[in-house]
Design a protein around this motif. Structure first.
Motif, short mmCIF file in Angstrom:
data_model
loop_
_atom_site.label_atom_id
_atom_site.label_comp_id
_atom_site.label_asym_id
_atom_site.label_seq_id
_atom_site.Cartn_x
_atom_site.Cartn_y
_atom_site.Cartn_z
N ALA A 4 87.22 2.65 -18.05
CA ALA A 4 87.23 2.51 -19.31
C ALA A 4 86.96 0.79 -19.75
N ARG A 5 87.10 -0.12 -18.70
CA ARG A 5 86.70 -1.44 -18.95
C ARG A 5 85.82 -1.79 -17.91
N ASN A 6 85.75 -1.25 -16.65
CA ASN A 6 84.82 -2.07 -15.60
C ASN A 6 83.34 -2.06 -15.60
N ASP A 7 82.88 -1.28 -16.90
CA ASP A 7 81.24 -1.56 -17.08
C ASP A 7 81.04 -1.81 -18.48
N ASN A 8 82.01 -2.38 -19.07
CA ASN A 8 81.88 -2.80 -20.23
C ASN A 8 81.58 -4.06 -20.50
N PHE A 9 80.18 -4.68 -20.24
CA PHE A 9 79.69 -5.88 -20.35
C PHE A 9 78.09 -6.05 -20.40
N GLY A 10 77.77 -7.09 -20.91
CA GLY A 10 76.33 -7.29 -20.85
C GLY A 10 75.95 -8.73 -20.43
N PRO A 24 92.10 -6.53 -10.08
CA PRO A 24 91.95 -5.33 -9.47
C PRO A 24 92.17 -4.19 -10.47
N ALA A 25 92.96 -4.31 -11.29
CA ALA A 25 93.28 -3.53 -12.46
C ALA A 25 92.16 -3.24 -13.35
N ASP A 75 78.74 14.73 -21.32
CA ASP A 75 79.77 13.63 -21.15
C ASP A 75 79.64 12.53 -22.05
N THR A 76 80.82 11.88 -22.21
CA THR A 76 80.75 10.88 -23.22
C THR A 76 80.72 9.58 -22.48
N PRO A 77 79.72 8.83 -22.83
CA PRO A 77 79.67 7.55 -22.16
C PRO A 77 80.93 6.51 -22.35
N GLY A 78 81.19 5.88 -21.30
CA GLY A 78 82.39 5.00 -21.23
C GLY A 78 82.32 3.84 -22.35
N PRO A 79 82.97 2.88 -22.68
CA PRO A 79 82.76 1.70 -23.36
C PRO A 79 81.90 0.83 -22.60
N GLY A 80 80.70 0.43 -23.40
CA GLY A 80 79.74 -0.60 -22.48
C GLY A 80 78.61 0.19 -22.15
N ALA A 81 78.96 1.50 -21.61
CA ALA A 81 77.51 2.08 -21.05
C ALA A 81 76.53 2.30 -22.06
N MET A 136 77.32 -10.11 -4.99
CA MET A 136 77.43 -8.39 -5.54
C MET A 136 77.39 -8.71 -7.29
N GLY A 137 77.97 -9.79 -7.84
CA GLY A 137 78.18 -9.65 -9.29
C GLY A 137 79.52 -8.90 -9.75
N ARG A 138 80.15 -8.74 -8.86
CA ARG A 138 81.49 -7.95 -9.03
C ARG A 138 82.31 -8.31 -7.74
N TRP A 139 83.71 -8.37 -8.33
CA TRP A 139 84.88 -8.53 -7.01
C TRP A 139 84.86 -7.42 -6.23
N ARG A 140 85.00 -7.42 -4.90
CA ARG A 140 85.11 -6.21 -4.18
C ARG A 140 85.93 -5.30 -4.85
N SER A 141 86.84 -5.49 -5.57
CA SER A 141 87.68 -4.33 -6.39
C SER A 141 87.01 -3.82 -7.33
N GLY A 142 85.80 -4.13 -7.63
CA GLY A 142 85.10 -3.52 -8.71
C GLY A 142 85.01 -4.46 -10.10
N ALA A 143 85.87 -5.17 -10.22
CA ALA A 143 86.11 -6.10 -11.58
C ALA A 143 84.78 -6.88 -11.55
#
Lengths: 192, 442
Positions: free
Chosen positions: B290-296, B283-284, B189-195, B265-272
């Motif tokens: 590809a974007r929702n886990d790309n942060f530190g 929500p998008a 599996d390829t890690p998503g961006p930020g993973a 939570m640290g995230r909106w209920r949408s997952g953002a």
């Protein structure tokens, strides 16, 4: 980072909290303790940490002493090398004609976390542990943090009294408070 | 050169995620070893391995997972010398580790349901299904097998199903789930961006290199433990009415309430993630893997102005703000149980929540550490008196600090939004190991 950020972040600028000295007469080792991951938890005390006393393997005192220089060099090159241990102070003493070693460490985390972090740190940095010069230290400490913890527990000499002039303040909080003081001082100088 | 994973021997459970929308967990006891072996022989051909399930089409339903407690391995006939080589925390079991895990008060094993705290809990079978109809058929088949095996009893069972809207996975509080999972090296599996970079397989499966080297010594015998994993099971009741009341009490407008839910939570209920969407929901972004886990946090949100330092995702995965992160990762599985509570309905008192598994190679270093240090340490990240706002052990005496300018907001006396209703430590053997157990340790 602005002075406001430093002051307003949680833990950065302490809330209105009484800072008053505390002293505690502590229970004996055999009284009931809270269960921790690697055995009974050491309760968090006013001067929280280790007082480990162990016998040095014959002829190994010079190796332990040399380790002092190694730590000095390591910290000069990478000041954050021990940061994960969240220490305030370390005091290492060799006594009884080079036969015994005492390790006093004052730190903020609980016992289990200190031990686990220490094992990972020693392995990661390639620092051979000073403990290997001590009688009874488990040869498999690298794979077995539980054995490392058991050794520390067996050699811990618990305090019967501890005193803190400023209790419950972590080293991270002290550092932040000093940064705030420094920033405030600079600001006052600039306002003149 | 990455180690070659024996995917045809490793159970699929942690390695892949089948297209299941329903599941049933059955908790078993074996009154006799013969009965246990008969049961295992009867189910073993339906246990999916990682390779087969990864390649499966929608019609393939070999999605059974089997795991044992330490008492269960003994009940299956594993000898005492071998049993003694398993780590202490697994031998003691989750109920005995209550103090370590913070399972106090209403969370204490004395109050657990389903017989999970008892020594006669021996095994779990997880039946995944495409939908609830298929789940019920699987359950009926399994009931038939149990009836044919002398001395095998179902202590309890739990039905799970995705709750509406089923288009995306979320819990009863409404938070999008399954957003941040470690990628296992060697799975292709390829890690998503930020993973983070892929984690060595030995962090999750026994017998492979881990982040520290060759991996720890295997418990004995190796035929039983190679390709196995530990699973920490937690059944968490979610007090949905209490949660919604809390949001209404502390948020004047629906927007304020949504923001407060996000801060917990640290995230909106949408997952953002708040780090990427600090002011308003996106929500998008939440739906975009590809974007929702790309942060530190270290550079992007050091003071927690976006995601509070004590928020749930910041505790469960401090990312670049904790030491030795690669040795603390876990693979989470599980979903919701109990009926959906409509937005406008008052709490009906029905038990609903999430029943999850945390897969790892060391319960003490991974699961118990997270629970002990990240979830329940009141001074995590130099906070003063907080625990994880969603899953921490709460008795109304802990707070939640929300950093903001010009002054932070502190909510005193957080209520318990969840209660631990059960839990257990399981060992999930590989396929060869299951055959070894089924043959009576031969």
């Amino acid at each position: 980072m602005s002075i406001c950020d430093t002051m307003l972040e949680p833990g950065g600028f302490m809330s209105v909290r009484d800072i008053k000295p505390s002293a505690a007469a502590l229970p004996r080792k055999d009284e009931k303790l809270v269960k921790g991951r690697y055995g009974s938890m050491m309760p968090v005390t006013p001067a929280n940490g280790f007082t480990l006393i162990a016998t040095i393997k014959p002829g190994c005192a010079p190796a332990i002493r040399a380790y002092g220089q190694k730590i000095e060099d390591t910290i000069r090159e990478s000041p954050d090398a021990l940061a994960v241990l969240r220490l305030h102070y370390l005091r290492w003493v060799i006594f009884d004609n080079d036969t015994r070693f005492m390790y006093i460490g004052i730190f903020d985390t609980d016992f289990d976390k200190y031990v686990e972090d220490a094992v990972m740190l020693f392995k990661a940095t390639g620092i051979t542990t000073i403990f290997e010069q001590l009688e009874g230290f488990p040869a498999d400490w690298r794979e077995n943090p539980a054995a490392f913890a058991a050794f520390c527990r067996e050699h811990q000499a618990p305090s019967f009294m501890e005193y803190a002039e400023y209790p419950d303040v972590t080293s991270a909080e002290v550092i932040k408070a000093l940064r705030v003081k420094g920033a405030l001082s600079d600001m006052l100088d600039q306002m003149q | 050169m990455p180690a070659m994973l024996e995917l045809d021997d490793i159970q699929h459970f942690l390695m892949t995620r089948p297209h299941a929308l329903a599941a049933r967990y059955e908790f078993l006891t074996f009154r006799t070893s013969e009965g246990g072996r008969q049961w295992l022989n009867g189910i073993i051909d339906t246990v999916g391995n990682a390779q087969a399930v990864k390649a499966a089409d929608a019609a393939d339903t070999r999605w059974v997972t089997v795991a044992f407690t330490w008492n269960g391995l003994r009940a299956m006939g594993v000898d005492e010398a071998a049993l003694a080589t398993f780590p202490d925390e697994f031998r003691e079991g989750m109920a005995a580790r209550a103090e370590v895990l913070g399972d106090e008060g209403p969370n204490h094993p004395d109050h657990w349901v389903g017989g999970l705290a008892g020594a006669d809990l021996h095994a779990i079978v997880i039946l995944f299904a495409l939908d609830t109809d298929q789940r019920d058929r699987s359950a009926a088949n399994h009931a038939g097998l149990v009836a044919r095996c002398d001395g095998v009893e179902v202590l309890s069972s739990l039905d799970l199903a995705a709750i509406p809207p089923v288009e995306f996975s979320h819990d009863h509080f409404g938070y999008r789930d399954r957003l941040s999972q470690p990628v296992v090296e060697g799975m292709g599996d390829t890690p998503g961006p930020g993973a983070a970079i892929p984690v060595k397989p030995g962090e999750f499966v026994l017998g492979y290199p881990d982040e520290d080297g060759d991996g720890p010594r295997l418990p004995q015998p190796e035929v039983l433990t190679k390709n196995g994993s530990y699973l920490a099971f937690r059944r968490l009741q979610e007090h949905v009415g209490r949660f919604r009341d809390f949001l209404r009490q502390h948020g004047k407008t629906p927007e304020d309430q949504e923001m407060l839910a996000a801060k917990l939570m640290g995230r909106w209920r949408s997952g953002a993630p708040l780090v990427l969407a600090p002011q308003q929901d996106d929500p998008a972004l939440g739906a975009d893997a590809a974007r929702n886990d790309n942060f530190g946090y270290k550079e992007m949100d050091p003071h927690g102005y976006a995601a509070p330092l004590g928020s749930h995702i910041r505790r469960m995965n401090p990312r670049d703000t904790a030491a030795n992160m690669s040795r603390r990762r876990m693979i989470r599985r599980g979903t919701t149980y109990g009926p959906h509570l409509p937005d406008d309905a008052p709490d009906d008192g029905v038990d609903r929540g999430i029943a999850s598994f945390f897969g790892c190679a060391s319960l003490i270093r991974q699961f118990e550490f997270a629970q002990n240090v990240w979830v329940n340490d009141p001074r995590f990240h130099e906070l003063e008196n907080e625990r994880d706002p969603i899953i921490g052990a709460h008795d109304g005496t802990f707070d939640m600090t929300i950093p903001k300018r010009p002054v932070r907001r502190t909510i005193k006396g957080l209520p318990a939004f969840t209660t631990v209703r059960g839990g257990a430590y399981f060992f999930m053997p590989g396929i060869r190991a299951l055959r070894y157990l089924a043959a009576g340790g031969q």
